[in-house]
Design a protein around this motif. Structure first.
Motif, mmCIF file in Angstrom:
data_model
loop_
_atom_site.group_PDB
_atom_site.id
_atom_site.type_symbol
_atom_site.label_atom_id
_atom_site.label_comp_id
_atom_site.label_asym_id
_atom_site.label_seq_id
_atom_site.Cartn_x
_atom_site.Cartn_y
_atom_site.Cartn_z
ATOM 1 N N ASP A 115 -4.862 6.793 4.972
ATOM 2 C CA ASP A 115 -3.530 6.821 4.373
ATOM 3 C C ASP A 115 -3.508 7.540 3.029
ATOM 4 O O ASP A 115 -2.454 8.011 2.584
ATOM 5 C CB ASP A 115 -3.001 5.396 4.215
ATOM 6 C CG ASP A 115 -3.909 4.530 3.350
ATOM 7 O OD1 ASP A 115 -5.131 4.776 3.350
ATOM 8 O OD2 ASP A 115 -3.413 3.612 2.690
ATOM 9 N N GLU A 116 -4.661 7.652 2.381
ATOM 10 C CA GLU A 116 -4.704 8.294 1.083
ATOM 11 C C GLU A 116 -4.579 9.816 1.182
ATOM 12 O O GLU A 116 -4.121 10.465 0.241
ATOM 13 C CB GLU A 116 -5.986 7.912 0.348
ATOM 14 C CG GLU A 116 -6.027 6.453 -0.061
ATOM 15 C CD GLU A 116 -7.343 6.059 -0.684
ATOM 16 O OE1 GLU A 116 -7.312 5.393 -1.730
ATOM 17 O OE2 GLU A 116 -8.406 6.412 -0.134
ATOM 18 N N TRP A 117 -4.994 10.388 2.309
ATOM 19 C CA TRP A 117 -4.847 11.830 2.477
ATOM 20 C C TRP A 117 -3.386 12.239 2.447
ATOM 21 O O TRP A 117 -3.030 13.303 1.936
ATOM 22 C CB TRP A 117 -5.500 12.278 3.781
ATOM 23 C CG TRP A 117 -6.988 12.403 3.695
ATOM 24 C CD1 TRP A 117 -7.918 11.586 4.267
ATOM 25 C CD2 TRP A 117 -7.723 13.400 2.978
ATOM 26 N NE1 TRP A 117 -9.191 12.007 3.944
ATOM 27 C CE2 TRP A 117 -9.095 13.124 3.157
ATOM 28 C CE3 TRP A 117 -7.360 14.500 2.202
ATOM 29 C CZ2 TRP A 117 -10.102 13.899 2.595
ATOM 30 C CZ3 TRP A 117 -8.362 15.279 1.635
ATOM 31 C CH2 TRP A 117 -9.709 14.981 1.832
ATOM 32 N N ASP A 118 -2.512 11.410 3.014
ATOM 33 C CA ASP A 118 -1.082 11.721 2.982
ATOM 34 C C ASP A 118 -0.565 11.747 1.550
ATOM 35 O O ASP A 118 0.336 12.531 1.212
ATOM 36 C CB ASP A 118 -0.290 10.692 3.800
ATOM 37 C CG ASP A 118 -0.590 10.791 5.290
ATOM 38 O OD1 ASP A 118 -0.893 11.906 5.754
ATOM 39 O OD2 ASP A 118 -0.528 9.760 5.984
ATOM 40 N N ALA A 119 -1.110 10.879 0.689
ATOM 41 C CA ALA A 119 -0.670 10.826 -0.701
ATOM 42 C C ALA A 119 -1.131 12.046 -1.489
ATOM 43 O O ALA A 119 -0.540 12.391 -2.516
ATOM 44 C CB ALA A 119 -1.189 9.547 -1.362
ATOM 45 N N VAL A 120 -2.197 12.711 -1.039
ATOM 46 C CA VAL A 120 -2.725 13.874 -1.743
ATOM 47 C C VAL A 120 -1.861 15.113 -1.502
ATOM 48 O O VAL A 120 -1.767 15.996 -2.362
ATOM 49 C CB VAL A 120 -4.187 14.138 -1.302
ATOM 50 C CG1 VAL A 120 -4.685 15.473 -1.832
ATOM 51 C CG2 VAL A 120 -5.092 13.014 -1.802
ATOM 52 N N GLY A 144 -6.315 3.889 -6.254
ATOM 53 C CA GLY A 144 -5.100 4.612 -6.596
ATOM 54 C C GLY A 144 -5.314 6.106 -6.535
ATOM 55 O O GLY A 144 -6.363 6.613 -6.952
ATOM 56 N N ILE A 145 -4.343 6.827 -6.009
ATOM 57 C CA ILE A 145 -4.379 8.280 -5.939
ATOM 58 C C ILE A 145 -3.150 8.834 -6.666
ATOM 59 O O ILE A 145 -2.024 8.437 -6.375
ATOM 60 C CB ILE A 145 -4.377 8.771 -4.477
ATOM 61 C CG1 ILE A 145 -5.703 8.459 -3.799
ATOM 62 C CG2 ILE A 145 -4.111 10.277 -4.413
ATOM 63 C CD1 ILE A 145 -6.861 9.289 -4.311
ATOM 64 N N ASP A 146 -3.387 9.731 -7.592
ATOM 65 C CA ASP A 146 -2.295 10.384 -8.318
ATOM 66 C C ASP A 146 -2.492 11.885 -8.160
ATOM 67 O O ASP A 146 -3.410 12.465 -8.734
ATOM 68 C CB ASP A 146 -2.321 9.985 -9.789
ATOM 69 C CG ASP A 146 -1.111 10.518 -10.548
ATOM 70 O OD1 ASP A 146 -0.246 11.132 -9.891
ATOM 71 O OD2 ASP A 146 -1.038 10.321 -11.765
ATOM 72 N N ALA A 147 -1.638 12.518 -7.339
ATOM 73 C CA ALA A 147 -1.722 13.959 -7.098
ATOM 74 C C ALA A 147 -0.500 14.640 -7.687
ATOM 75 O O ALA A 147 0.624 14.171 -7.516
ATOM 76 C CB ALA A 147 -1.816 14.246 -5.599
#
Length: 235
Positions: A115-120, A16-19
């Motif tokens: 795909d996680e870089w886009d969420a950051v 999970g990524i929360d930015a």
């Protein structure tokens, strides 16, 4: 919160990524203060990483949540912008911001998936940057300054414990083999594993069923969550 699954037989691992953006401001251009660029973005990013163990089911339960000790508070990093068109559309601005964030060492240490870089990328400041970059005053130059924080969560299910177990090597020369303490049948009959904490051995299918109900060794009752997950991190 963006969550991506990386599993084979069930939800063994979720990430999970929360930015979130802490602050955002516009300052005079670098050229006006003795710099060489009229357009720039100055980024401050702090990073925290947590490991969690969840018991799955209709009502998932968080059994373990621990900070891994990787907490990075980076200093401000300034990225000059040579081509203003890179900030004048939503798509171009998101791509430019992603390229900048990918250079920050505290984010690179998280080994994020594609795909996680886009969420950051902080989506809430993209329209603000685009609005100013398109404005009539853009030619005078500007420096966007924003601070952000990123929480990285690595979430494990019961199957992650099984993946951290060592395959049991049976001694075929021995006259007698051990029995599985769960089903009481001999270990030589099917694939077996040893637990990472105490090396007690069980049939793979038996301990897999056990982990869906408990996180202790059936024999010594030692808790295998923390050591098992830390070992899984190193696989």
């Amino acid at each position: 919160m963006e969550i991506s699954k990386h599993d084979t037989d069930g939800p063994a691992v979720n990430r999970g990524i929360d930015a979130a953006t802490i602050s955002f401001s516009e300052e005079p251009a670098l050229a006006a203060s003795g710099g060489s660029h009229r357009f720039a973005l100055r980024v401050t990013c702090s990073v925290t990483r947590f490991v969690e163990f969840h018991r799955s089911g209709q009502d998932p339960v968080v059994l373990l949540r621990r900070c891994t000790g990787v907490v990075a508070r980076g200093s401000a990093t300034t990225f000059p912008v040579d081509d203003l068109s890179a900030l004048q559309s939503d798509t171009a601005c998101r791509g430019a911001l992603r390229g900048m964030l990918e250079q920050l060492p505290q984010l690179r240490s998280l080994w994020l998936a594609e795909d996680e870089w886009d969420a950051v990328v902080p989506a809430d400041i993209v329209p603000q940057i685009v609005r100013v970059a398109r404005g009539d005053d853009a030619k005078d130059g500007f420096t966007f300054c924003f601070a952000m924080k990123v929480h990285r969560r690595i979430i494990y299910g019961e199957q992650a414990l099984l993946m951290a177990c060592k395959e049991r090597e049976l001694d075929l020369r021995a006259a007698k083999t051990d029995d599985c303490a769960i089903c009481l049948n001999g270990l030589e009959g099917e694939p077996a594993v040893e637990l990472p904490t105490c090396e007690h051995a069980f049939h793979r299918r038996c301990i897999s069923t056990w982990f869906s109900k408990a996180t202790t060794c059936p024999m010594c009752r030692g808790d295998v969550r923390l050591r098992g997950l830390l070992k899984f991190l190193n696989l």
